[in-house]
Design a protein around this motif. Structure first.
Motif, mmCIF file in Angstrom:
data_model
loop_
_atom_site.group_PDB
_atom_site.id
_atom_site.type_symbol
_atom_site.label_atom_id
_atom_site.label_comp_id
_atom_site.label_asym_id
_atom_site.label_seq_id
_atom_site.Cartn_x
_atom_site.Cartn_y
_atom_site.Cartn_z
ATOM 1 N N ILE A 52 0.823 -1.218 0.000
ATOM 2 C CA ILE A 52 0.000 0.000 0.000
ATOM 3 C C ILE A 52 0.853 1.262 0.000
ATOM 4 C CG2 ILE A 52 -1.751 1.316 1.256
ATOM 5 C CD1 ILE A 52 -2.804 -1.417 2.293
ATOM 6 N N PRO A 53 1.769 1.458 0.960
ATOM 7 C CA PRO A 53 2.572 2.689 0.919
ATOM 8 C C PRO A 53 3.502 2.749 -0.286
ATOM 9 C CG PRO A 53 3.355 1.206 2.649
ATOM 10 C CD PRO A 53 2.062 0.656 2.160
ATOM 11 N N LEU A 54 4.022 1.593 -0.736
ATOM 12 C CA LEU A 54 4.891 1.590 -1.914
ATOM 13 C C LEU A 54 4.134 2.088 -3.128
ATOM 14 C CD1 LEU A 54 7.532 0.880 -3.353
ATOM 15 C CD2 LEU A 54 6.658 -1.464 -3.588
ATOM 16 N N MET A 55 2.900 1.617 -3.309
ATOM 17 C CA MET A 55 2.093 2.039 -4.448
ATOM 18 C C MET A 55 1.772 3.524 -4.365
ATOM 19 S SD MET A 55 0.767 0.790 -7.181
ATOM 20 C CE MET A 55 -0.405 1.330 -8.447
ATOM 21 N N THR A 76 -7.418 3.309 -8.953
ATOM 22 C CA THR A 76 -6.652 2.148 -8.496
ATOM 23 C C THR A 76 -5.992 2.427 -7.153
ATOM 24 O OG1 THR A 76 -6.222 1.400 -10.761
ATOM 25 C CG2 THR A 76 -4.747 0.592 -9.036
ATOM 26 N N ALA A 77 -5.367 3.606 -7.021
ATOM 27 C CA ALA A 77 -4.708 3.964 -5.759
ATOM 28 C C ALA A 77 -5.708 4.005 -4.612
ATOM 29 C CB ALA A 77 -4.001 5.313 -5.909
ATOM 30 N N VAL A 78 -6.883 4.588 -4.857
ATOM 31 C CA VAL A 78 -7.906 4.687 -3.809
ATOM 32 C C VAL A 78 -8.380 3.296 -3.390
ATOM 33 C CG1 VAL A 78 -10.260 5.438 -3.300
ATOM 34 C CG2 VAL A 78 -8.679 6.986 -4.469
ATOM 35 N N LEU A 79 -8.645 2.428 -4.372
ATOM 36 C CA LEU A 79 -9.142 1.090 -4.049
ATOM 37 C C LEU A 79 -8.075 0.230 -3.373
ATOM 38 C CD1 LEU A 79 -11.340 0.246 -7.164
ATOM 39 C CD2 LEU A 79 -12.057 0.988 -4.897
ATOM 40 N N ILE A 80 -6.809 0.464 -3.720
ATOM 41 C CA ILE A 80 -5.728 -0.258 -3.046
ATOM 42 C C ILE A 80 -5.699 0.111 -1.563
ATOM 43 C CG2 ILE A 80 -3.205 -0.303 -2.775
ATOM 44 C CD1 ILE A 80 -3.030 -0.375 -5.839
ATOM 45 N N VAL A 81 -5.840 1.408 -1.288
ATOM 46 C CA VAL A 81 -5.856 1.853 0.111
ATOM 47 C C VAL A 81 -7.063 1.275 0.844
ATOM 48 C CG1 VAL A 81 -6.092 3.853 1.630
ATOM 49 C CG2 VAL A 81 -4.561 3.964 -0.350
ATOM 50 N N VAL A 82 -8.235 1.340 0.214
ATOM 51 C CA VAL A 82 -9.461 0.889 0.874
ATOM 52 C C VAL A 82 -9.465 -0.621 1.080
ATOM 53 C CG1 VAL A 82 -11.968 0.684 0.659
ATOM 54 C CG2 VAL A 82 -10.833 2.834 0.047
ATOM 55 N N PHE A 83 -9.300 -1.364 -0.006
ATOM 56 C CA PHE A 83 -9.418 -2.819 0.102
ATOM 57 C C PHE A 83 -8.157 -3.465 0.668
ATOM 58 C CE2 PHE A 83 -12.927 -1.805 -2.619
ATOM 59 C CZ PHE A 83 -13.892 -2.732 -2.255
ATOM 60 N N GLY A 84 -6.997 -2.885 0.355
ATOM 61 C CA GLY A 84 -5.782 -3.375 0.994
ATOM 62 C C GLY A 84 -5.812 -3.104 2.478
#
Length: 200
Positions: A52-55, A76-84
């Motif tokens: 998450i932080p790397l992305m 994509t960044a938002v969903l990575i933060v939310v679902f990750g």
């Protein structure tokens, strides 16, 4: 703000580096369990927490260097933060596996909404890359819309019926290959509907 040109290798590293790093880290940590704060986490969840932080850092650098992010990169960044984040917080890898499904569904629905209005939203974001006739844009938009829905369904089938390791391989290489093959098969459309250069 106009998009700034940067070294294509650096751009590719910022776009695909986090995904490859996730894949490599998963292979190293997949069989291990880690106790953090008195709670046990499997390797997949630990790798997700690092991803998450790397992305976010790579996406931020890409924005700083180019002055632009596409709608897909932002979503994509938002969903990575939310679902990750949900996967890490709830210690449940399923949320992160759902992320590609949501991404493809969101863009599929957005394109479908434009199609129903007789518009190609795809044209608005890609016209500078592929100058096509109006009919060509509508055909391509319909095909990509169906393709996105197909990828969403495929991701659901893979993560629900196969092992985590199979899903990681599918996410890292399968989806990328599918996108590449799809656009290769559209070469006939690009040639048929390409706008002719000004003869003068």
């Amino acid at each position: 703000m106009a998009t700034k040109q940067i070294n294509p290798f650096l751009k590719s590293a910022l776009e695909f580096g986090p995904v490859l790093a996730f894949f490599a880290a998963y292979l190293l940590l997949k069989d291990n369990a880690y106790v953090i704060g008195g709670r046990e986490y499997q390797g997949f969840v630990v790798v997700t927490a690092g991803f998450i932080p790397l992305m976010l850092v790579c996406t931020g650098l890409l924005w700083k260097l180019t002055g632009h992010l596409s709608a897909m990169q932002v979503v994509t960044a938002v969903l990575i933060v939310v679902f990750g984040g949900l996967s890490v917080w709830l210690n449940d890898e399923r949320f992160f596996k759902m992320k590609p499904t949501l991404i493809y569904l969101l863009f599929g629905v957005a394109l479908l909404a434009g199609i129903l209005r007789g518009e190609s939203y795809l044209r608005k974001v890609m016209e500078g890359l592929m100058p096509l006739q109006d009919e060509g844009w509508m055909i391509l938009t319909k095909r990509i819309c169906a393709f996105f829905f197909g990828l969403a369904l495929l991701n659901e089938i893979v993560w629900r019926t196969m092992s985590t390791e199979s899903w990681v391989y599918f996410k890292t290489f399968g989806l990328t290959a599918a996108v590449f093959v799809f656009f290769m098969t559209q070469s006939g459309l690009f040639k048929r509907y390409a706008l002719e250069a000004d003869k003068d």
